[in-house]
Design a protein around this motif. Structure first.
Motif, PDB file in Angstrom:
ATOM      1  N   GLY A 117       0.781  -1.227   0.000  1.00 63.28           N
ATOM      2  CA  GLY A 117       0.000   0.000   0.000  1.00 63.28           C
ATOM      3  C   GLY A 117       0.805   1.265   0.000  1.00 63.28           C
ATOM      4  O   GLY A 117       0.371   2.281  -0.520  1.00 63.28           O
ATOM      5  N   GLU A 135      -3.525  -1.981   9.593  1.00 67.13           N
ATOM      6  CA  GLU A 135      -4.725  -2.128   8.766  1.00 67.13           C
ATOM      7  C   GLU A 135      -4.455  -1.863   7.286  1.00 67.13           C
ATOM      8  O   GLU A 135      -5.365  -1.965   6.460  1.00 67.13           O
ATOM      9  CB  GLU A 135      -5.816  -1.171   9.253  1.00 67.13           C
ATOM     10  CG  GLU A 135      -6.212  -1.370  10.712  1.00 67.13           C
ATOM     11  CD  GLU A 135      -6.676  -2.794  10.983  1.00 67.13           C
ATOM     12  OE1 GLU A 135      -7.451  -3.322  10.167  1.00 67.13           O
ATOM     13  OE2 GLU A 135      -6.238  -3.366  12.001  1.00 67.13           O
ATOM     14  N   LYS A 137      -3.756  -2.241   3.491  1.00 64.99           N
ATOM     15  CA  LYS A 137      -4.164  -3.320   2.593  1.00 64.99           C
ATOM     16  C   LYS A 137      -3.138  -3.520   1.482  1.00 64.99           C
ATOM     17  O   LYS A 137      -2.601  -2.567   0.939  1.00 64.99           O
ATOM     18  CB  LYS A 137      -5.537  -3.023   1.985  1.00 64.99           C
ATOM     19  CG  LYS A 137      -6.641  -2.796   3.006  1.00 64.99           C
ATOM     20  CD  LYS A 137      -6.845  -4.020   3.889  1.00 64.99           C
ATOM     21  CE  LYS A 137      -7.986  -3.792   4.889  1.00 64.99           C
ATOM     22  NZ  LYS A 137      -8.152  -4.940   5.818  1.00 64.99           N
ATOM     23  N   TRP A 138      -2.889  -4.757   1.168  1.00 60.34           N
ATOM     24  CA  TRP A 138      -1.991  -5.110   0.079  1.00 60.34           C
ATOM     25  C   TRP A 138      -2.683  -4.803  -1.247  1.00 60.34           C
ATOM     26  O   TRP A 138      -3.794  -5.260  -1.494  1.00 60.34           O
ATOM     27  CB  TRP A 138      -1.631  -6.585   0.165  1.00 60.34           C
ATOM     28  CG  TRP A 138      -0.659  -7.048  -0.869  1.00 60.34           C
ATOM     29  CD1 TRP A 138      -0.952  -7.622  -2.067  1.00 60.34           C
ATOM     30  CD2 TRP A 138       0.762  -6.994  -0.786  1.00 60.34           C
ATOM     31  NE1 TRP A 138       0.198  -7.934  -2.739  1.00 60.34           N
ATOM     32  CE2 TRP A 138       1.277  -7.551  -1.978  1.00 60.34           C
ATOM     33  CE3 TRP A 138       1.661  -6.520   0.171  1.00 60.34           C
ATOM     34  CZ2 TRP A 138       2.648  -7.657  -2.229  1.00 60.34           C
ATOM     35  CZ3 TRP A 138       3.016  -6.630  -0.073  1.00 60.34           C
ATOM     36  CH2 TRP A 138       3.484  -7.197  -1.260  1.00 60.34           C
ATOM     37  N   ASP A 139      -2.033  -4.023  -2.094  1.00 63.48           N
ATOM     38  CA  ASP A 139      -2.590  -3.628  -3.390  1.00 63.48           C
ATOM     39  C   ASP A 139      -2.178  -4.655  -4.438  1.00 63.48           C
ATOM     40  O   ASP A 139      -1.025  -4.690  -4.877  1.00 63.48           O
ATOM     41  CB  ASP A 139      -2.095  -2.236  -3.769  1.00 63.48           C
ATOM     42  CG  ASP A 139      -2.780  -1.694  -5.026  1.00 63.48           C
ATOM     43  OD1 ASP A 139      -3.451  -2.486  -5.724  1.00 63.48           O
ATOM     44  OD2 ASP A 139      -2.645  -0.485  -5.298  1.00 63.48           O
TER      45      ASP A 139
END
Length: 339
Positions: A117, A135, A137-139
């Protein structure tokens, strides 16, 4: 009984010493030779590899807690297969071995690289510092270094274990600073400062003291009420030039003084890639290392501080300790720092 993988590494070696000091019985995995670390004679050493599931299952006989510190850190294109085998498949094997022994608690050492991210977010808002938490998020649509991808996929294996009933926590340290081999891990940054190199790349580095990493791991792993959580371990972020200047000052050396512009770094990594393809040698700088730190990202560590009550050491404290230990160790061993 506590089982440790990666005992010869920076985190693993300090962890083993801390466990022994607190009276725990320690069993640890080694590959070719038993590492020369403090307290090694008190450890029950088991020869094996995280890629050997049978060895892992046998090693966990009677074990109550597992610290999975083994991992490969590399940004060289030649190591992509090894990253998959060690960081992903090796972690899957550790998880499966733990699941075979109900009641085991696992502490998995991941990395802030697994958060993802940061690069994509910074590209959307150029120049703005990104504050990343657990928190993040992996893109899936962004370009990620092979190392970062391997650590992310390794975390997925731990989450799979949690879904199957495993009690586990994960820690995501930033650049871990500590006195170790001059030629390995983040200690190479101190070596660079010691050798009075003139050049540095603009950008920042997030850092954490290895002693704080170990303290957090112990507090989180031996707290039975904490499970299925991951925790960023980061003391702060500073410009790379400031870090190198502090380290150089501690050694009584001259700090780097010439900033390498982005366009020059792009040329250098491409030239290094071509050299490595032609000669088979490992590149001194890769695309990922050339671009590391350009995008201002700060990893937030409030979660672990709230969960454990611990505070992180300052950069000045860590640099002073590392420089003193590195010089003492070099003088004792007769080692010479080379360019």
């Amino acid at each position: 009984m506590v089982f440790v993988t990666g005992g010869s590494g920076l985190i693993g070696s300090f962890l083993i010493s801390a466990l022994l000091a607190q009276g725990y019985h320690v069993r640890a995995l080694f590959r070719q030779q038993i590492p020369t670390i403090a307290g090694a004679e008190q450890v029950e050493w088991v020869e094996g590899d995280v890629r050997d599931i049978l060895a892992l299952r046998n090693a966990l006989e009677g074990v109550t807690h597992v610290f999975h510190c083994a991992g490969l850190v590399s940004y060289a294109p030649q190591d992509e297969d090894a990253l998959q085998q060690i960081n992903v498949e090796g972690t899957a094997n550790v998880v499966d071995a733990c699941l075979d022994r109900p009641g085991i608690r696992l502490c998995h050492v991941s990395s802030v690289a697994a958060l993802g991210g940061g690069a994509a977010a910074a590209e959307q808002e150029p120049g703005r510092t990104q504050l990343l938490t657990e928190e993040a998020k992996w893109d899936l649509g962004a370009a990620h270094a092979a190392y970062a991808t391997s650590k992310y996929l390794g975390e997925l294996e731990v989450w799979r274990g949690v879904a199957e009933g495993l009690a586990a926590v994960m820690v995501n340290p930033s650049v871990v600073l500590g006195p170790a081999d001059w030629k390995r891990s983040s200690t190479r940054l101190f070596r660079y400062a010691y050798n009075e190199h003139a050049f540095y790349t603009p950008g920042s580095v997030n850092f954490v003291d290895v002693r704080d990493v170990v303290e957090a791991m112990l507090r989180l792993t031996f707290a039975p009420t904490i499970s299925a959580e991951r925790f960023i371990l980061n003391a702060g972020a500073v410009p790379l030039h400031e870090f190198l200047a502090q380290a150089a000052a501690c050694f009584g050396k001259k700090a780097p003084r010439i900033a390498v512009p982005d366009w020059a770094a792009e040329i250098i990594w491409r030239a290094e890639h071509a050299r490595s393809v032609l000669t088979g040698a490992r590149p001194l700088i890769t695309k990922d290392t050339a671009r590391a730190g350009r995008k201002p990202v700060v990893y937030q560590s409030q979660k672990v501080q709230q969960a454990t009550g611990m505070t992180f050491r300052t950069l000045a404290d860590t640099v002073a300790w590392c420089c003193q230990e590195l010089q003492t160790n070099s003088a004792t061993s007769g080692a010479v720092v080379v360019y």
